[in-house]
Design an enzyme around this catalytic site. Structure first.
Site, PDB file in Angstrom:
ATOM      1  N   ASP A   1      -5.546   5.700 -10.461  1.00  0.00           N
ATOM      2  CA  ASP A   1      -6.790   6.241  -9.699  1.00  0.00           C
ATOM      3  C   ASP A   1      -7.114   5.373  -8.746  1.00  0.00           C
ATOM      4  OD1 ASP A   1      -9.397   7.973  -9.799  1.00  0.00           O
ATOM      5  OD2 ASP A   1      -9.999   6.038 -10.322  1.00  0.00           O
TER       6      ASP A   1
ATOM      7  N   GLU B   1      -2.849   8.574  -6.818  1.00  0.00           N
ATOM      8  CA  GLU B   1      -3.728   9.133  -6.143  1.00  0.00           C
ATOM      9  C   GLU B   1      -4.242   8.378  -5.060  1.00  0.00           C
ATOM     10  OE1 GLU B   1      -8.513  10.364  -6.118  1.00  0.00           O
ATOM     11  OE2 GLU B   1      -7.734   8.634  -7.103  1.00  0.00           O
TER      12      GLU B   1
END
Length: 829
Positions: free
Chosen positions: A498, A551
């Site tokens: 993330d 990401e």
């Protein structure tokens, strides 16, 4: 035997801002009345072998007797009154005629133990050889008396006050084993002495910890049920290099760590204590004395299990799960992810079916995913987090699956069930930041430790959290080991990392003056780059078949390039296997949100992705981030009436599945849920209830997703050359006035698949498209306008044969009927 304290005596957290309720100052220790039960049989003894380091713990036997039954051995030698020696634990002769040597704790050591600032309690407490025998010293606050029992004798120690007891026994050497009878009001408890045990952490572990290279850090730090010197218990270790002292507090000592000081293991910054008869299920925290002398009660950063939030204690855990996914694990490395079918169903576990546990999810989720044909699930962060509204993206327990849904073994059971169903498991992993909760990682030992020492570098401006100090080797080790931990202990098949962009740039969400350039004057966070490279290299080396996914929302060069290949910017690749294509997601969603009459002015938003499609190995993500916070659900982004919205959605999904790159779709979007997702109630499953009037509309979209996945798996052209330019050819990318996109995908053997997307509500008959001349006929294999999906059923049912008429720069062409707002796939007949 007095029962264990009620659960509300353990530290709790009620909301992100409240301190841990059980943190006590030295003046707030339990009363003597409570101490009657401070060593009850809440601990459990291990029956497994020490070599396995996974001992099975059972209840330790406790024998009690009235205080008056404890008698000193005849001729026992006890300490005389007077001063003790000047060194730690030293026994020296007293004045002439004063009696035998003294065995009491030196005043300086005594005060440090009381203050919680002693670095070597084992050098003071326990049994130590002295000139006249063996000195025994115990620190048992609130005890009425302590008696030492060996094979040779039984001797009551002298009460030196403040919980200290000492005595000199006429022994030639320290006994290999002995026990303590600790007397409280009305009862005597027999127990092992924690301070008679050697360190339970090896020299190799300490060496690797010091270098920041311990790839199995979870086996060295945290709470480990085990046998030590033939005795069952739990070894507790914690890294706290700035602490003046560390004590162990838990349910077994009424959250008063005074009598359980830990020892410092040299310059490693690690503190250790082996506690006999403490086993699985025990609650604990570390009572840390900060450099300024204040104290803080902290959860274990390495805890493998936690209490259910809002409670915040760590829990001693040993796994007993027996894996049954050997077939899956053996074959997962046979084909790289970027050359394999890879369609992902993103799931927020607590809200997919609200109220289900990990084991209940294991009965339902694998069947649902396999029915729809997805190859993988991606689980939104399962690591423990205090605030459910963060969806798991503000982690406090990096090594513990959230207790909201069950135990770590329950989570393993879910992963196992998915693997046995043929479904891979990806997990969102969050090494970018952590929350400031004062019982967790923030200033863990009184100073910045896991976070950067520079407040500007530590503060995460977007979320009010703290960024890790990637330049500190121990912190980097913590995170790299955490990545491998999930892959090895939980058989996770991939990590979606993330917020990578927030790690890579020093000026991320910061204004001028709020950040300092790197040593080269640039904005790149060189420490974060090195960490990500090390993490990826380690994960891929140790876990063949695992994929890491970034990401990352910028144009950073080489996100999926190998770490040893230096790019034009002078950096080696970050080493990820795949990267989220955020540009494709934003551009394509913007295109389909426009009314069809305006789409020709945005035609390039659907074609621009092919300009950079092979710069990285991409995933096309329609994730939870796109269907919350006012962004509307996927079907609700589409213009027009309800029929047109669903038709647009179906055409878009088929365009997405045919586009180079892997696919990811968030739960609820597979059946055209109209409402935004909310973690409070999850998907609107009632839309699929046959009693609901519009149920066929939603079921039709789900049927399409099932067929997309089934056809996708059958057609290597759609995935075999995802990352190679030779796997794609435009037929027409400039038919803006028609709202048409047509392209070929190619398998490794050259077999093509023709995808045609028509984003206009009109029907176009005899629409001519150039095609390869060596294909004798084409069959329609998928049409999103089919009646079974809720469309108008305008199809091309018969084989379509090429004509020798050049079109779109090709020597042959075919004529198709293009349904309204639909995508059609054709393959060679």
């Amino acid at each position: 035997m007095t029962p264990r304290p009620p659960s509300d005596e353990s530290p709790k957290k009620n909301g992100a801002k409240k301190p841990a309720a059980a943190e006590k100052t030295p003046d707030e220790r339990p009363t003597a009345k409570k101490a009657e039960t401070r060593e009850t049989a809440t601990g459990k003894a291990a029956t497994g072998k020490a070599a396995t380091r996974r001992a099975e713990i059972r209840r330790a036997e406790i024998r009690t007797a009235p205080v008056e039954a404890v008698e000193a051995v005849e001729g026992e030698t006890g300490p005389a009154s007077g001063e003790t020696g000047p060194g730690r634990g030293e026994v020296r002769p007293g004045p002439a005629g004063s009696g035998p040597a003294l065995a009491g704790v030196h005043p300086a050591d005594r005060q440090r133990l009381l203050d919680g600032t002693h670095h070597d309690p084992h050098g003071v407490l326990g049994a130590h050889p002295v000139p006249d025998g063996v000195a025994f010293r115990a620190f048992r606050p609130f005890a009425l008396g302590v008696t030492v029992v060996t094979d040779e004798l039984r001797s009551e120690l002298r009460d030196d006050g403040d919980g200290f007891f000492s005595g000199l026994l006429p022994l030639r050497a320290v006994p290999e084993s002995y026990r303590l009878l600790v007397a409280y009001e009305g009862t005597v408890l027999e127990t092992e002495d924690p301070y008679r045990f050697l360190p339970a952490l090896g020299e190799l572990d300490l060496h690797l910890l010091g270098e920041g290279r311990h790839e199995e850090l979870w086996r060295a730090l945290g709470a480990e049920p085990m046998e030590q010197q033939g005795v069952a218990g739990t070894r507790f270790t914690v890294w706290a290099p700035n602490a003046l002292g560390v004590r162990l507090a838990g349910g077994f000592n009424f959250w008063d760590g005074t009598g359980h000081p830990m020892r410092s293991l040299g310059s490693s910054g690690v503190w250790e204590l082996f506690v006999p008869a403490i086993g699985e299920g025990e609650l604990y925290k570390f009572d840390i004395t900060r450099p300024d002398g204040s104290r803080t009660l902290r959860a274990d950063p390495m805890a493998r299990r936690t209490e259910t939030p809002p409670n915040t204690s760590s829990v001693v855990h040993a796994s007993h799960h027996v894996w049954q996914d050997a077939e899956w694990m053996a074959k997962r490395a046979t084909r790289p992810a970027h050359e394999a079918p890879f369609s992902v169903y993103e799931v927020h576990l607590p809200s997919w079916r609200p109220g289900l546990t990990y084991r209940q999810l294991a009965d339902q989720l694998p069947a649902y995913v396999t029915d729809l044909g997805f190859t993988h699930v991606e689980l939104m962060p399962v690591a423990e987090h205090p605030f459910g509204g963060s969806w798991g993206y503000q982690v406090t327990g990096f090594f513990a699956p959230t207790a909201r849904l069950g135990t770590p073994d329950d989570f393993k059971h879910l992963v196992d069930a998915l693997h046995r169903a043929g479904v891979g498991v990806l997990m969102d992993w969050v090494p970018a930041h952590f929350p400031r909760d004062e019982w967790a990682l923030a200033e863990f030992d009184g100073r910045p430790l896991y976070e950067h020492a520079d407040p500007q570098r530590a503060d995460h401006p977007d979320w009010g959290t703290l960024e890790f100090d990637y330049g500190r080797r121990e912190v980097r080790n913590f995170l790299v080991a955490n990545a491998t931990y999930w892959c090895e202990e939980f058989h996770i098949d991939g990590l979606r990392v993330d917020a990578v962009a927030s790690m890579l740039y020093l000026d991320y969400s910061r204004e001028p003056g709020q950040w300092t350039p790197n040593e080269h004057g640039g904005r790149e966070n060189l420490d974060a780059v090195a960490f990500l490279q090390e993490m990826n290299a380690t994960v891929y080396r140790r876990n063949p078949g695992v994929v890491t996914i970034a990401e990352e929302s910028t144009a950073w060069d080489g996100v999926t390039r190998a770490t040893h290949h230096v790019g034009p910017g002078g950096f080696g690749g970050l080493g990820f296997g795949l990267k989220w294509n955020m540009g494709w997601m934003h551009d394509s969603l913007d295109y389909v949100s426009h009314e069809p009459v305006h789409r020709k002015y945005h035609h390039n938003e659907m074609t621009f992705s092919m300009v950079y499609a092979y710069s990285e190995n991409y995933v096309l993500p329609i994730s939870h981030d796109e269907v919350v916070h006012g962004k509307r659900s996927l079907v609700s982004k589409m213009p027009g009436d309800w029929w047109q919205q669903r038709a647009n959605l179906r055409a878009y999904l088929a365009f997405m599945w045919a586009h180079p790159g892997k696919q990811l779709l968030f739960m609820g979007q597979e059946f055209a849920q109209g409402a935004e997702w909310s973690e409070a109630h999850g998907p609107d499953w009632w839309l699929l209830d046959p009693a609901y009037g519009a149920e066929p509309d939603h079921r039709g979209v789900r049927d399409l997703v099932r067929d997309l996945n089934a056809t996708y798996r059958r057609e290597p052209a759609l995935w075999e050359r995802d990352t190679e330019p030779s796997g794609f050819n435009w037929i027409t990318g400039d038919s803006a006035d028609d709202n048409v996109f047509a392209f070929l995908r190619h398998a490794a053997d050259g077999t093509p698949l023709l995808a045609v997307s028509h984003f206009s509500p009109a029907v176009r008959h005899n629409y001519r498209l150039g095609v390869p001349e060596d294909i004798p006929a084409w069959n329609e294999v998928l049409n999103t306008d089919a009646l079974r999906y809720g469309g108008s059923d305008i199809t091309n049912p018969d084989p379509v044969k090429p004509e020798p008429q050049g079109w779109h720069g090709r020597p042959a062409s075919i004529q198709l009927t293009l349904p309204p707002l639909a995508t059609v796939w054709l393959r060679p007949a």
